[in-house]
Structure formats: structure tokens, C-alpha cells
Design a protein around this motif. Structure first.
Motif, PDB file in Angstrom:
ATOM      1  N   GLY A 271       0.679  -1.245  -0.370  1.00 51.30           N
ATOM      2  CA  GLY A 271       0.069   0.000   0.010  1.00 51.30           C
ATOM      3  C   GLY A 271       1.072   1.305  -0.139  1.00 51.30           C
ATOM      4  O   GLY A 271      -0.170   1.951   0.204  1.00 51.30           O
ATOM      5  N   GLU A 272       2.464   1.069   0.071  1.00 52.24           N
ATOM      6  CA  GLU A 272       2.885   2.007   0.296  1.00 52.24           C
ATOM      7  C   GLU A 272       3.384   2.694  -1.350  1.00 52.24           C
ATOM      8  O   GLU A 272       3.144   1.999  -2.205  1.00 52.24           O
ATOM      9  N   GLN A 273       4.208   3.918  -1.973  1.00 54.10           N
ATOM     10  CA  GLN A 273       4.858   3.707  -2.968  1.00 54.10           C
ATOM     11  C   GLN A 273       5.759   3.443  -2.836  1.00 54.10           C
ATOM     12  O   GLN A 273       7.116   3.775  -2.122  1.00 54.10           O
ATOM     13  N   VAL A 274       6.796   2.452  -4.298  1.00 54.24           N
ATOM     14  CA  VAL A 274       7.361   2.465  -4.561  1.00 54.24           C
ATOM     15  C   VAL A 274       7.902   2.573  -6.407  1.00 54.24           C
ATOM     16  O   VAL A 274       9.456   2.533  -6.076  1.00 54.24           O
ATOM     17  N   LEU A 275       7.559   2.835  -6.970  1.00 55.59           N
ATOM     18  CA  LEU A 275       8.068   3.513  -8.180  1.00 55.59           C
ATOM     19  C   LEU A 275       7.542   5.439  -8.482  1.00 55.59           C
ATOM     20  O   LEU A 275       6.078   5.125  -7.084  1.00 55.59           O
ATOM     21  N   PRO A 276       7.794   5.671  -9.028  1.00 56.25           N
ATOM     22  CA  PRO A 276       7.078   7.391  -8.711  1.00 56.25           C
ATOM     23  C   PRO A 276       5.833   7.057  -9.432  1.00 56.25           C
ATOM     24  O   PRO A 276       5.274   6.226  -9.692  1.00 56.25           O
ATOM     25  N   ALA A 277       4.627   8.050  -8.698  1.00 58.15           N
ATOM     26  CA  ALA A 277       3.504   7.680  -9.454  1.00 58.15           C
ATOM     27  C   ALA A 277       2.660   7.775 -11.062  1.00 58.15           C
ATOM     28  O   ALA A 277       2.095   7.153 -11.305  1.00 58.15           O
ATOM     29  N   ALA A 278       3.603   8.169 -11.740  1.00 55.69           N
ATOM     30  CA  ALA A 278       3.512   7.532 -13.527  1.00 55.69           C
ATOM     31  C   ALA A 278       3.760   6.257 -13.613  1.00 55.69           C
ATOM     32  O   ALA A 278       2.977   5.677 -14.725  1.00 55.69           O
ATOM     33  N   LEU A 279       3.753   5.801 -12.828  1.00 57.70           N
ATOM     34  CA  LEU A 279       4.837   4.314 -13.295  1.00 57.70           C
ATOM     35  C   LEU A 279       4.147   3.225 -12.444  1.00 57.70           C
ATOM     36  O   LEU A 279       3.475   3.420 -10.952  1.00 57.70           O
TER      37      LEU A 279
END
Length: 448
Positions: A271-279
């Protein structure tokens, strides 16, 4: 009389039942492979192999054991079953081991749509030799190439069948053709090498041997005069040839077996961000003519498309039945296995979102830094994500390639690196892992 892989699997299950197994599954792989290598315009090595490998897993309550063989005679199957049952009775108890529920099994699949096997005839060894010779000649025709260390062509066809006491029974055939070339430029201590190769499911999709050989030669010549780059912190552009390794590290960290053991640097990142939001990172096991495609997994569960990372956010682990049960989740249909081991989680075809810039535009934007085209060795801490690898490629100044470099090390932390990824738009869409060149700013570089 020779039996089919399906017949062998059911004979193994019958033998396991007679030997006292509570439940069991079996796998049989019948294969033919042919490989040819040439050197200095002559055939150097040719090898053909045919055979059937089979594996049996039996379960006694929460205990399991796996045995394998390449002998499909009835007496061997009986001995395998008896040995597996005896081993399972002595094995440590695993409350998470077990077959799939019958209601969850794959029921219908369209093998024709997947095009896993080329219907064309098996190539003659002479045709593979000619392809390898063509690749070698094309490499040697490149000005500056002094020798070709290896040129090869291969063919393989395998029929896989799996069956289990829960009622599952299914199989498919798979083919593969490849051509490769390793070229060397320069002499003595000034020698540099590079390669090219192509591997496809259908022969008609394979790139020409001439193109493969020429590309290998041009790459080797481009590395002439390589030297160590400057030490410091610089942007690093991972060429499309090797950028999929970054996605591979991410996949290893979201593998359910690693997460269940607590040995993953992403174990708490659901549930966390692990890549840039656009990917996003999408898995699709149903792409036609791609090596990672399959209609069902090694536990008989249907495979399906899923988004592992959506808009930068980690959405799920890669799970087989055992790892899913340990984590209190459901299998994602990602079990893989060999004949000699139990199922474990694995990924199929992956695609990372591509960017809107070419590799050349990313080179221009990076200013001064390193373009990595080859990597050797690997030091990855699975618990922290600390990353260090040997690299070679090209030094970039003012957005343009200045000179080739080797004998350097790039380092960073994968969690931070992945969040800074900037993708190009140059991914080869026919590969199992569709990943473009990737720019990461601010990596540690150890050279001079």
C-alpha cells in the motif's frame, strides 16, 4: 511402449495412491533440444538431447516430499512413490503445504490463443550451423572486430503435463529458437568484448543472424579504449538491455516466500509508494508467443493479469499456495516448479510503464554521468535493499557519449533508487519483461 507426459503423470498418481499417499501431484516434461556452436568458420560443437523428466510430490498430512527421475518404467514409478511416501513420513511438518481446492482449479483455457509452440518442423542441425556461421561472418565484417569467441544457434521443444489427486490435469507444449554472438575487438590487454542475441517462441519472429552478428561486432568496437570513469555522485542511465534487472530486484522483494520469511526490504511496504506515481508494473501471462505465458500455474490454478504496482503504489505480493497461507492471503496463481522441488512463487510476463522521452533525450537531460550497458557481479542486501554492482558502458558529458568506460562500481539503495526512476520509451515489446532504459539520478559511482 512410449507413454505421453499425461499418461506418466497419472501413472505416478496411481503409484502414489497405492503406496499410501494421502494426496499427490506429478509433473512430466518431455523435451528435445538442439544446439550448435561455430568458431573460425567451422563447426565447433553440436549437441542434441532428448528425454523425459518426471517429478512426484506426495503429502502426508502436513508433511511432504519430492522425488524425481528420468526413467518412466513402471518399476521406477512404483519405487519413486514408495520412496516419496517414506520420506514424507519423516519430513518436518508444514501446516501450509497442500494442494489447491478442486473448486479453485483452472477449468478451461485457450492454448491456441497463447501460441506457445511453433507448429513448424524441427530445424536440421545444418540450418542452425548456417545461422551461427552467418552471425559470425557478420560480426567479423565489422571493421575493428578481431575475433568472434562464440556464435551459436539453438532450438528446443518441450511438452509439459501436470496432474494432481485433487482432479487437476493439464499440459501444453512450448518451443524456442535463438541465435547469439559474442564479438571481440582489439588485441592483448586492449581486447574488449560485447554480444547480441535473440530468442523467440516462433522461428519467423527471430531477428536475422546477420543483424545479431553485426550488432555484437559494433558493440565490441564501440568499447575500444575503455577506461575507468570518475568517482563521485552522478546520474546513471541503465540501458534497455540491462534495465530489467532493476525490476527483477523489485520482484524478488515482493516474492511471497521472501515476505513470509521476513527477508525482504519491502516486507512492510504494502500500500506504499515504491515507484514514481506515473509508473505501473503489470503482469500478463496471456501474451501470445512470449516465453513467460502459460494458461495455469504449477498448482493447477488459473493464471491472470494483475497490476503489481499501480500508479507507483505496491498492490500485492507474488504468491503460491504455501506463501499465501503463511500470510493469510490467497494465491495469485504464480506457482512454478521443477521436477525436483515443490512449488514456489514466480513471475510471468512483466511490463513497466514507458516514458515519453527517447534514450537520447534522457542522455541529453542527464548532462554528465554514466550510461550502463553491461553489469557483472551483484551485492544486494535482501533485508535493506542496499545495492552494489560492477558496471561498464559509456561516460556522458554535456548530454553526449564521450568515451567507453569499464571497471567501475555503481551503488545505492533500491528503495530510494526505484522512487527516482525516469523511464525512456525504448522497451522491446516482444520480450517477457518489457522494461525501457531507466535514468536514476544521484547514484554513487566508484572509478578512479
Amino acid at each position: 511402449m512410449t507413454r505421453t507426459p499425461e499418461e506418466i503423470c497419472h501413472a505416478l498418481l496411481d503409484a502414489a495412491r497405492v503406496a499410501g499417499a494421502e494426496s499427490a501431484d506429478a509433473i512430466a516434461i518431455e523435451g528435445t533440444s538442439l544446439s550448435v556452436e561455430v568458431r573460425a568458420g567451422a563447426l565447433e560443437h553440436a549437441e542434441r538431447s532428448e528425454g523425459t523428466d518426471l517429478g512426484l510430490r506426495v503429502l502426508m498430512g502436513g508433511r511432504q516430499a519430492v522425488v524425481s527421475s528420468s526413467d518412466a518404467r513402471d518399476e521406477t514409478l512404483r519405487a519413486m512413490a514408495e520412496r516419496a511416501v517414506a520420506m514424507a513420513r519423516e519430513a518436518p511438518e508444514d501446516p501450509h503445504a497442500g494442494l489447491a481446492e478442486a473448486t479453485d482449479l483452472a477449468q478451461d483455457w485457450d492454448l491456441a490463443a497463447l501460441e506457445l509452440a511453433d507448429p513448424g518442423p524441427e530445424p536440421e542441425a545444418g540450418a542452425l550451423r548456417d545461422a551461427a556461421l552467418e552471425a559470425e561472418a557478420a560480426a567479423l565484417a565489422v571493421d575493428g572486430v578481431t575475433q568472434v569467441s562464440d556464435a551459436a544457434a539453438t532450438y528446443g521443444r518441450h511438452a509439459v503435463h501436470m496432474a494432481a489427486s485433487n482432479g487437476f490435469s493439464g499440459g501444453y507444449a512450448r518451443t524456442g529458437r535463438s541465435v547469439s554472438c559474442v564479438a571481440i575487438s582489439g588485441e592483448g590487454t586492449g581486447m574488449e568484448r560485447d554480444y547480441d542475441g535473440d530468442s523467440r517462441t516462433w522461428a519467423e519472429d527471430l531477428r536475422s543472424p546477420t543483424e545479431v552478428g553485426r550488432t555484437a561486432g559494433e558493440r565490441a568496437v564501440a568499447m575500444q579504449g575503455a577506461r575507468r570513469p570518475k568517482t563521485g555522485s552522478y546520474p546513471v542511465l541503465f540501458d534497455e538491455r540491462i534495465s530489467s534487472s532493476l525490476v527483477g530486484h523489485l520482484l524478488a522483494a515482493v516474492n511471497g516466500a521472501s515476505v513470509a520469511r521476513g527477508s525482504s526490504w519491502l516486507k512492510d511496504a504494502m500500500g506504499e509508494q515504491v515507484l514514481p506515481a506515473a509508473l505501473s508494473l503489470v503482469e500478463d501471462p496471456h501474451r501470445p508467443r512470449v516465453s513467460g505465458s502459460r494458461p495455469f500455474d504449477a498448482e493447477g490454478l488459473p493464471t491472470r493479469s494483475r497490476t503489481i504496482v499501480e500508479n507507483g503504489v505496491l498492490t500485492g505480493w507474488t504468491l503460491d499456495l504455501s506463501s499465501a497461507r503463511k500470510l493469510g492471503l490467497s494465491s495469485t496463481g504464480n506457482a512454478a516448479r521443477s521436477v525436483s522441488g515443490p512449488p514456489s512463487p514466480s513471475n510471468w510476463n512483466l511490463a513497466l510503464s514507458q516514458g515519453d522521452k527517447s534514450r537520447e533525450e534522457l542522455l541529453r537531460d542527464m548532462g554528465t554521468g554514466l550510461l550502463v550497458t553491461s553489469m557483472i557481479g551483484s551485492t544486494i542486501n535482501p533485508n535493506t535493499g542496499d545495492y552494489s554492482r560492477g558496471a561498464s558502458g559509456f561516460w556522458v558529458e554535456n548530454g553526449e557519449i564521450a568515451y567507453p568506460v569499464n571497471e567501475c562500481t555503481i551503488a545505492g539503495n533500491l528503495r530510494d533508487m526505484l522512487l527516482r526512476m525516469i523511464p525512456a520509451n525504448d522497451a522491446r515489446t516482444y520480450l517477457s519483461r518489457v522494461v525501457p532504459s531507466i535514468l536514476i539520478e544521484g547514484m554513487a559511482l566508484a572509478g578512479n
